[in-house]
Design an enzyme around this catalytic site. Sequence first.
Site, PDB file in Angstrom:
ATOM      1  N   ASP A 162       0.840  -1.204   0.000  1.00 38.72           N
ATOM      2  CA  ASP A 162       0.000   0.000   0.000  1.00 38.72           C
ATOM      3  C   ASP A 162       0.874   1.253   0.000  1.00 38.72           C
ATOM      4  OD1 ASP A 162      -2.957   1.065   0.822  1.00 38.72           O
ATOM      5  OD2 ASP A 162      -1.398   2.261   1.795  1.00 38.72           O
ATOM      6  N   LYS A 172      -2.716   5.983  -4.177  1.00 35.49           N
ATOM      7  CA  LYS A 172      -3.809   6.919  -3.850  1.00 35.49           C
ATOM      8  C   LYS A 172      -3.557   8.263  -4.514  1.00 35.49           C
ATOM      9  CE  LYS A 172      -3.654   4.758   0.709  1.00 35.49           C
ATOM     10  NZ  LYS A 172      -2.221   4.587   0.995  1.00 35.49           N
TER      11      LYS A 172
END
Length: 279
Positions: A44, A74
């Site tokens: 992540d 993101k």
Amino acid sequence: MEKRVLSNGVEIPVIGYGTYKVSEGHDGVQAVTDALKAGYRLIDTAALYGNESEVGSAIEESGIERSELFVTSKVANGDRGYDSTLRAFERSLELLKLDYLDLYLIHWPASEARFPDWKKINAETWRAMEKLLEDGKVRAIGVSNFMPLHLDALTERASVLPMVNQIEYHPGCMQPEVVEWCNQHAVLVEGWSPLGRTRVLENPLLIDLAGKYHKTSAQICLRWAVQNGVVPLPKSVNPERMKTNLDIFDFTISEEDMNLISGMLPTGESGLTPDTINF
Ligand code: A2P
């Protein structure tokens, strides 16, 4: 590695490696390399972390089949909006040296307190996420740090609901209203700072349970998240701790003890909220 299934059928490992602490340069590549060696397959990252290039190099050098990995990034707060989100995605992909992502998230919602047209901004960013999904550039899309009011507003205009909402989640910080919204809408919850950035590790109850189950309090936090159906994303740059944080599949916390942990008073929260962040 055990998996969960997202609402669109895509599989996601039940625990992942959070790279927020991973630095630029050689140390960063080494940390992700160590994480992959320890067995993490969900990595992540985020444009805001400034380490996508290092994550990409470690993935490239690992020789692990792309299909074995689940890579998340993101869109940064400065890139909200339709066109800029599409551009930001291409930049992330290039830095990561990949040709698709498994999951792309809106890092933080534009909040009511700071943006008069927050609903429109989030809807436009989300429209770009839907386009990336439609074009096959990502296998799943989602949000991060969205509270029920942001989720409700998004739902009014979205064609596709988020598959994931990544929020702060650890003993002493369960965000029950958010989790309930997600459960009702088949949105998988991922937990950032599942160890409360170490702030909860000395909690007497967790230490007590660690002794009872012959585990560490960090392992208790992670196992508790997994048993609650949340995908925890612990961070560590220490290879030993990376490994022990994955060693949580040989025991089960009893229902009674799960309830004791869930009953902990608020503790160890970061204090970061959509209304207070300034980045
Ligand atoms: P380190 O990188 O030295 O291991 P969170 O994921 O909740 O944000 O917590 C991250 C912090 O927790 C890091 O400072 C990390 O330090 C530390 N940490 C990670 N795993 C463990 C563990 N098993 N025991 C103690 N501290 C840990």
